[in-house]
Design an enzyme around this catalytic site. Structure first.
Site, PDB file in Angstrom:
ATOM      1  N   HIS A 191      -9.169  25.662   9.556  1.00 21.31           N
ATOM      2  CA  HIS A 191      -7.612  26.191   9.079  1.00 21.31           C
ATOM      3  C   HIS A 191      -7.386  27.543   9.202  1.00 21.31           C
ATOM      4  O   HIS A 191      -8.170  28.340   8.665  1.00 21.31           O
ATOM      5  CB  HIS A 191      -7.064  25.288   7.956  1.00 21.31           C
ATOM      6  N   ASP A 232      -4.600  29.325   7.987  1.00 20.09           N
ATOM      7  CA  ASP A 232      -3.874  29.722   6.852  1.00 20.09           C
ATOM      8  C   ASP A 232      -4.761  29.881   5.663  1.00 20.09           C
ATOM      9  O   ASP A 232      -5.859  29.479   5.552  1.00 20.09           O
ATOM     10  CB  ASP A 232      -2.795  28.606   6.240  1.00 20.09           C
ATOM     11  N   ASP A 289     -12.573  31.058   2.658  1.00 20.98           N
ATOM     12  CA  ASP A 289     -11.852  30.038   2.906  1.00 20.98           C
ATOM     13  C   ASP A 289     -10.817  30.356   3.924  1.00 20.98           C
ATOM     14  O   ASP A 289      -9.669  30.648   3.435  1.00 20.98           O
ATOM     15  CB  ASP A 289     -11.133  29.511   1.523  1.00 20.98           C
ATOM     16  N   GLU A 349      -3.086  23.990   6.185  1.00 21.54           N
ATOM     17  CA  GLU A 349      -3.900  23.293   5.265  1.00 21.54           C
ATOM     18  C   GLU A 349      -3.838  23.383   3.792  1.00 21.54           C
ATOM     19  O   GLU A 349      -3.766  22.570   3.092  1.00 21.54           O
ATOM     20  CB  GLU A 349      -5.439  23.588   5.649  1.00 21.54           C
ATOM     21  N   GLU A 401     -15.276  23.985   5.988  1.00 24.06           N
ATOM     22  CA  GLU A 401     -14.707  24.648   4.784  1.00 24.06           C
ATOM     23  C   GLU A 401     -15.921  25.365   4.163  1.00 24.06           C
ATOM     24  O   GLU A 401     -17.191  24.689   4.502  1.00 24.06           O
ATOM     25  CB  GLU A 401     -14.290  23.194   3.850  1.00 24.06           C
TER      26      GLU A 401
HETATM   27 ZN    ZN Z   1     -10.044  25.959   2.879  1.00 23.82          ZN
END
Ligand code: ZN
Length: 380
Positions: free
Chosen positions: A65, A67, A97, A129, A158
Site C-alpha cells: 500500500h 499510503d 509500514d 489501506e 506488510e
Molecule cells: Zn501497512
C-alpha cells in the site's frame, strides 16, 4: 529508493498521485508500462506493473500500500518525510509500514528485467489501506478478472520482520451515534443525556470484550489469542451545564479468522434493541441510536498447503509460520481467489509511531528474499 518514497507525503487523507507518477516514470525508464486504476474521486490510484513472463500463466504479485498513517500530534525528532539513516536504522514515516518493501521491489527492477522471467512478477500498489483497505478491492478484482492467465500468488509485504505470516484477524469498525434531548443541566426531566446513555453502551462493549477474553474459542498462535473490542474515540456534549444532545462512539471489533464475526455485532444490536432502548423510552421518546458500519477488513487465514505459503517459506529459507493481530489487504486478495501470504521487512511495533524506523538488516533480508524470487521466476 525507500528514502525517495518516504519523501512523498502519502498520508491517506492526501492524494497519492505524486508517488504513483514517480513510480510510473521510473518504470517507464525501463520500458515497463504501468496500469493505473483510479478511485471514484480521481484523486488517488492503484498501480499495476508487470515484469517478464511473456503472457505465461500464473504469476506472482508483490503487493504494497502506498499510503501512510498521519504524523499529526506525534512528537517526531526529525522530519517524518525525510528518511534519515542512523545507527543501522532508517527513520521516517512509512519506513516500516511499508515503503521499504516497495522500495526494494522498485530498486530491483533492473534485475527483474536482466534475464527473461518464465513466471511473470507483478507489482501492485494500492491506496487507502490505512483507512480501511479502500483501494485493494478494485485492484484485486481487476487482476483476478484479467483475461487469459491471471496471477495466482500474492505476497503482501506488510512488516512481518520477514516472517511468513499465514493468518491475521479481521477489523470491523462502527460509529454509533446516540441522540438525546438538550436541556438545562438543572432540569434532568426536561432532557435526555446522550452521553450518560451512551456510556451504558460503552459499558456493554467492555463486557463483551471481557467475554471474548474469557471465551474458550481462543487461538494460542496469536500474540493476543482472543478477539478484541476497542472504543477508540467518543465525541459529544457542549458544556458542563447543558444536558448533551449527541454522543458518538467510535468502536471496533477484531475477530479471529474462521469465526462468525456477525455474532458479536448482532449481540450489540440485540442489546440496544431489547434492553438499552426500552429502558429509556418510557422516560423520553427522544433517545435515538444509529450505528453505521465503517471499515471492514476481512480476517485472513491461508488455505492448507497454500502455494503462496510454500513459496514464501522457500524464499525466506524457513519452515516457520506466524499469525498476527493486525489487519492487511491479504483477506481481500484471498476473497478474490488468490493464494495469499504476508512477508515483508520491518517490525510492526515500529509502525504508526513517532520516529517510525526499520533496521537496515531487514531491508537487506527483503532484498535477498526478492533476489531468490527473481531466480525462481527465471527458472520456471
Ligand atoms: Zn501497512
Amino acid at each position: 529508493m525507500t528514502a525517495k518514497l518516504v519523501a512523498f507525503n502519502t498520508t491517506s487523507a492526501l492524494s497519492n498521485f505524486p508517488l504513483i507518477e514517480f513510480v510510473t516514470d521510473y518504470l517507464k525508464g525501463f520500458g515497463v508500462e504501468s496500469e493505473i486504476i483510479p478511485d471514484p474521486s480521481g484523486e488517488k490510484a492503484n498501480l499495476v506493473a508487470t515484469f517478464g513472463g511473456g503472457g505465461a500463466p500464473g504469476g506472482i504479485i508483490l503487493s504494497g500500500h502506498s499510503d501512510v498513517v498521519p504524523v499529526k500530534d506525534q512528537a517526531w525528532d526529525t522530519d517524518p518525510f525525510e528518511a534519515i539513516e542512523q545507527d543501522g536504522r532508517l527513520y521516517g514515516r512509512g519506513t516500516a509500514d511499508m515503503k521499504s518493501f516497495i522500495g526494494v521491489a522498485l530498486a530491483l527492477v533492473p534485475e527483474f528485467l536482466e534475464k527473461p522471467l518464465k513466471t511473470p512478477v507483478r507489482l501492485a500498489l494500492s491506496y487507502d489501506e490505512e483507512v480501511g483497505c479502500l483501494g485493494a478491492p478494485s485492484l484485486a478484482k481487476t487482476m483476478a478478472g484479467e483475461p487469459g492467465a491471471p496471477p495466482t500468488i500474492v505476497i503482501v509485504g506488510e512488516p512481518t520482520s520477514m516472517r511468513v505470516v499465514t493468518a491475521h484477524k479481521g477489523i470491523r469498525s462502527f460509529r454509533t451515534t446516540v441522540t438525546g434531548t438538550e436541556a438545562h443541566s438543572s432540569a434532568p426531566d426536561s432532557g435526555a443525556s446522550a452521553i450518560m446513555h451512551g456510556a451504558k453502551l460503552v459499558g456493554f462493549l467492555r463486557g463483551l470484550a471481557r467475554d471474548l477474553r474469557a471465551s474458550k474459542s481462543q487461538s494460542p498462535e496469536f500474540d493476543t489469542p482472543f478477539p478484541t473490542i476497542n472504543v477508540g474515540r467518543i465525541d459529544g456534549g457542549t458544556a458542563v451545564n447543558i444536558i448533551p444532545k449527541t454522543c458518538t462512539i467510535h468502536w471496533e471489533y477484531r475477530p479471529l479468522p474462521g469465526t462468525d464475526e456477525n455474532e458479536i455485532i448482532e449481540r450489540f444490536h440485540a442489546f440496544t434493541r431489547e434492553e438499552w432502548l426500552p429502558s429509556y423510552e418510557a422516560k423520553s421518546e427522544a433517545i435515538k441510536i444509529k450505528t453505521q458500519a465503517m471499515a471492514h477488513v476481512p480476517a485472513y487465514e491461508a488455505e492448507p498447503n497454500s502455494p503462496a505459503t510454500s513459496l514464501a517459506l522457500d524464499l525466506a529459507g524457513t519452515n516457520l509460520t506466524a499469525k498476527v493481530s493486525y489487519g492487511s489487504e491479504a483477506g481481500i486478495f484471498q476473497e478474490a481467489g488468490f493464494s495469499t501470504v504476508l512477508c515483508g521487512p520491518g517490525d510492526i511495533a515500529d509502525a504508526h509511531i513517532p520516529n517510525e524506523s526499520i533496521a537496515i538488516s531487514q531491508i537487506d533480508a527483503c532484498t535477498d528474499f526478492m533476489r531468490r524470487l527473481i531466480t525462481r521466476a527465471q527458472a520456471s
